[in-house]
Design a protein around this motif. Structure first.
Motif, PDB file in Angstrom:
ATOM      1  N   HIS A 102       0.807  -1.224   0.000  1.00  0.00           N
ATOM      2  CA  HIS A 102       0.000   0.000   0.000  1.00  0.00           C
ATOM      3  C   HIS A 102       0.844   1.279   0.000  1.00  0.00           C
ATOM      4  O   HIS A 102       0.280   2.369   0.116  1.00  0.00           O
ATOM      5  CB  HIS A 102      -0.937   0.021   1.215  1.00  0.00           C
ATOM      6  CG  HIS A 102      -2.021  -1.010   1.163  1.00  0.00           C
ATOM      7  ND1 HIS A 102      -2.854  -1.158   0.090  1.00  0.00           N
ATOM      8  CD2 HIS A 102      -2.396  -1.948   2.074  1.00  0.00           C
ATOM      9  CE1 HIS A 102      -3.715  -2.140   0.321  1.00  0.00           C
ATOM     10  NE2 HIS A 102      -3.458  -2.635   1.497  1.00  0.00           N
ATOM     11  N   LEU A 103       2.161   1.168  -0.134  1.00  0.00           N
ATOM     12  CA  LEU A 103       3.011   2.358  -0.048  1.00  0.00           C
ATOM     13  C   LEU A 103       2.583   3.481  -1.008  1.00  0.00           C
ATOM     14  O   LEU A 103       2.550   4.651  -0.605  1.00  0.00           O
ATOM     15  CB  LEU A 103       4.465   1.987  -0.292  1.00  0.00           C
ATOM     16  CG  LEU A 103       5.467   3.151  -0.185  1.00  0.00           C
ATOM     17  CD1 LEU A 103       5.469   3.734   1.231  1.00  0.00           C
ATOM     18  CD2 LEU A 103       6.868   2.685  -0.572  1.00  0.00           C
ATOM     19  N   PRO A 104       2.243   3.186  -2.272  1.00  0.00           N
ATOM     20  CA  PRO A 104       1.841   4.279  -3.174  1.00  0.00           C
ATOM     21  C   PRO A 104       0.624   5.068  -2.682  1.00  0.00           C
ATOM     22  O   PRO A 104       0.449   6.236  -3.052  1.00  0.00           O
ATOM     23  CB  PRO A 104       1.525   3.551  -4.494  1.00  0.00           C
ATOM     24  CG  PRO A 104       2.333   2.289  -4.425  1.00  0.00           C
ATOM     25  CD  PRO A 104       2.309   1.899  -2.981  1.00  0.00           C
ATOM     26  N   LEU A 105      -0.192   4.452  -1.808  1.00  0.00           N
ATOM     27  CA  LEU A 105      -1.386   5.136  -1.314  1.00  0.00           C
ATOM     28  C   LEU A 105      -1.053   6.254  -0.326  1.00  0.00           C
ATOM     29  O   LEU A 105      -1.923   7.051   0.025  1.00  0.00           O
ATOM     30  CB  LEU A 105      -2.326   4.124  -0.643  1.00  0.00           C
ATOM     31  CG  LEU A 105      -2.845   2.992  -1.534  1.00  0.00           C
ATOM     32  CD1 LEU A 105      -3.754   2.067  -0.724  1.00  0.00           C
ATOM     33  CD2 LEU A 105      -3.575   3.531  -2.746  1.00  0.00           C
ATOM     34  N   GLN A 147      -3.243   3.512   5.131  1.00  0.00           N
ATOM     35  CA  GLN A 147      -2.645   2.272   4.645  1.00  0.00           C
ATOM     36  C   GLN A 147      -1.234   2.520   4.115  1.00  0.00           C
ATOM     37  O   GLN A 147      -0.318   1.725   4.352  1.00  0.00           O
ATOM     38  CB  GLN A 147      -3.530   1.669   3.551  1.00  0.00           C
ATOM     39  CG  GLN A 147      -4.857   1.149   4.070  1.00  0.00           C
ATOM     40  CD  GLN A 147      -5.778   0.705   2.956  1.00  0.00           C
ATOM     41  OE1 GLN A 147      -5.872   1.333   1.911  1.00  0.00           O
ATOM     42  NE2 GLN A 147      -6.470  -0.400   3.182  1.00  0.00           N
ATOM     43  N   GLY A 148      -1.059   3.649   3.405  1.00  0.00           N
ATOM     44  CA  GLY A 148       0.254   3.994   2.887  1.00  0.00           C
ATOM     45  C   GLY A 148       1.243   4.294   3.995  1.00  0.00           C
ATOM     46  O   GLY A 148       2.422   3.918   3.922  1.00  0.00           O
ATOM     47  N   LYS A 149       0.772   4.976   5.036  1.00  0.00           N
ATOM     48  CA  LYS A 149       1.639   5.315   6.165  1.00  0.00           C
ATOM     49  C   LYS A 149       2.088   4.048   6.895  1.00  0.00           C
ATOM     50  O   LYS A 149       3.255   3.927   7.304  1.00  0.00           O
ATOM     51  CB  LYS A 149       0.886   6.243   7.127  1.00  0.00           C
ATOM     52  CG  LYS A 149       1.751   6.871   8.204  1.00  0.00           C
ATOM     53  CD  LYS A 149       0.939   7.895   8.998  1.00  0.00           C
ATOM     54  CE  LYS A 149       1.778   8.550  10.090  1.00  0.00           C
ATOM     55  NZ  LYS A 149       0.977   9.546  10.860  1.00  0.00           N
ATOM     56  N   PHE A 150       1.177   3.099   7.051  1.00  0.00           N
ATOM     57  CA  PHE A 150       1.551   1.836   7.685  1.00  0.00           C
ATOM     58  C   PHE A 150       2.593   1.106   6.834  1.00  0.00           C
ATOM     59  O   PHE A 150       3.573   0.565   7.374  1.00  0.00           O
ATOM     60  CB  PHE A 150       0.318   0.951   7.881  1.00  0.00           C
ATOM     61  CG  PHE A 150       0.580  -0.271   8.708  1.00  0.00           C
ATOM     62  CD1 PHE A 150       0.341  -0.257  10.069  1.00  0.00           C
ATOM     63  CD2 PHE A 150       1.091  -1.431   8.136  1.00  0.00           C
ATOM     64  CE1 PHE A 150       0.597  -1.375  10.844  1.00  0.00           C
ATOM     65  CE2 PHE A 150       1.354  -2.550   8.898  1.00  0.00           C
ATOM     66  CZ  PHE A 150       1.104  -2.528  10.260  1.00  0.00           C
ATOM     67  N   ALA A 151       2.383   1.086   5.517  1.00  0.00           N
ATOM     68  CA  ALA A 151       3.335   0.409   4.635  1.00  0.00           C
ATOM     69  C   ALA A 151       4.717   1.054   4.714  1.00  0.00           C
ATOM     70  O   ALA A 151       5.739   0.360   4.702  1.00  0.00           O
ATOM     71  CB  ALA A 151       2.820   0.452   3.194  1.00  0.00           C
TER      72      ALA A 151
END
Length: 301
Positions: free
Chosen positions: A263-266, A278-282
């Protein structure tokens, strides 16, 4: 999800996983129908909420139990909450004296003590929406023959400013999920060294072993939406998942790492707070993985 499960099963046939966790489960199983397990630390106002949900269940009190396990040696407030409810239902209280913050170990500590045919894992901030939850849970297990049941989850509150109230309806997570004690015993529970997402790692082994879960829409619960206030937890999760390197074949291990980072691109989503969380967690997860391998490299020098 179905594609990932299919790939996982194929890879497991070619490169068998180490299926066992670190728990010994079931020595006293079947004395009750359901064991409700809650791992917590502090947050007594939230804890009492789920305890009230459980004490109001229509299932006879002798057919279920509640196991409370408090981290970091426990608190006087946690023990007081136990005392408040001990005369209203079958509840026991334990405090951990070691391995603080390691959710895999904490879950195993709890499930080692279950006496029920079915084990319901709950978070302290979970809310069960009906007083027939446990009765329906038993019926779902009997009716479907499933190895695990995933109730339907909804967000407990909304963040109105961002219009964010996301909660994936059926997600195999220990915030509210039930397993047969038999399957927990066969797979030896969780990996004790995992700090967070111990439930995700367990589900990998659960699915690879051919076990099946049932998504129930009759069982409903509420839980706060997914929030990442800082990177400390996802970094810890990244480290602990990276530490599973010796348990899995490189292909399956790579799947775990990619799954955590996907989910990094999110992170750069302009419209959705859910996506940014989700991106922050990734991002934190990836940092944790890098930390693990940097420390591992330093240890070999």
């Amino acid at each position: 999800m179905d594609i990932r499960i299919a790939v996982l099963k194929i890879l497991n046939r070619i490169f068998p996983l180490k299926m066992e966790g670190d728990a010994v489960v079931g020595s006293a199983a079947n004395e009750r129908d359901v064991s409700c397990v809650i791992n917590f630390y502090g947050r007594i106002d939230l804890l009492e909420g789920i305890l009230y949900c459980l004490v109001e269940q229509d299932l006879p009190k002798d057919r279920y139990e509640v196991i409370l396990v408090e981290d970091r040696g426990g608190t006087s407030e946690g023990f007081a909450a136990y005392n408040k409810f001990k005369d209203k239902m079958n509840v026991s209280y334990y405090s951990l004296s070691e391995k603080y913050g390691m959710m895999g170990y904490a879950r195993n500590f709890a499930i080692n003590r279950v006496k029920g045919k079915y084990c319901l894992l709950l978070d302290d901030d979970t809310i069960l929406t009906g007083n027939d939850f446990l009765t329906t849970l038993i019926d779902d297990f009997i009716r479907t023959g499933a190895d695990a049941i995933i109730p339907h989850g909804s967000a407990a509150f909304c963040l109105w400013k961002e219009k964010y109230c996301y909660h994936e309806p059926h997600f195999p997570t220990s915030r509210c999920m039930a397993y047969t004690t038999e399957v927990l015993s066969k797979l030896h529970g969780f990996v004790s060294s995992i700090i967070g997402q111990e439930d995700v790692e367990f589900v990998v082994r659960f699915l690879a072993s051919g076990k099946k879960f049932y998504k129930s829409d009759r069982l409903k619960y509420l839980h706060p939406p997914f929030l990442v206030n800082n990177l400390s937890k996802p970094i810890a999760v990244g480290k602990s998942i990276a530490g599973l390197k010796k348990r899995y074949h490189p292909l399956i291990y790579s799947m775990l790492i990619v799954n955590g980072a996907r989910h990094l691109p999110l992170l750069f989503s302009p419209v959705s707070m859910k996506s940014r969380m989700q991106g922050k967690f990734a991002l934190g997860f990836i940092i944790g993985v890098f930390y693990y391998f940097l420390n591992l490299k330093a240890d070999y020098k």
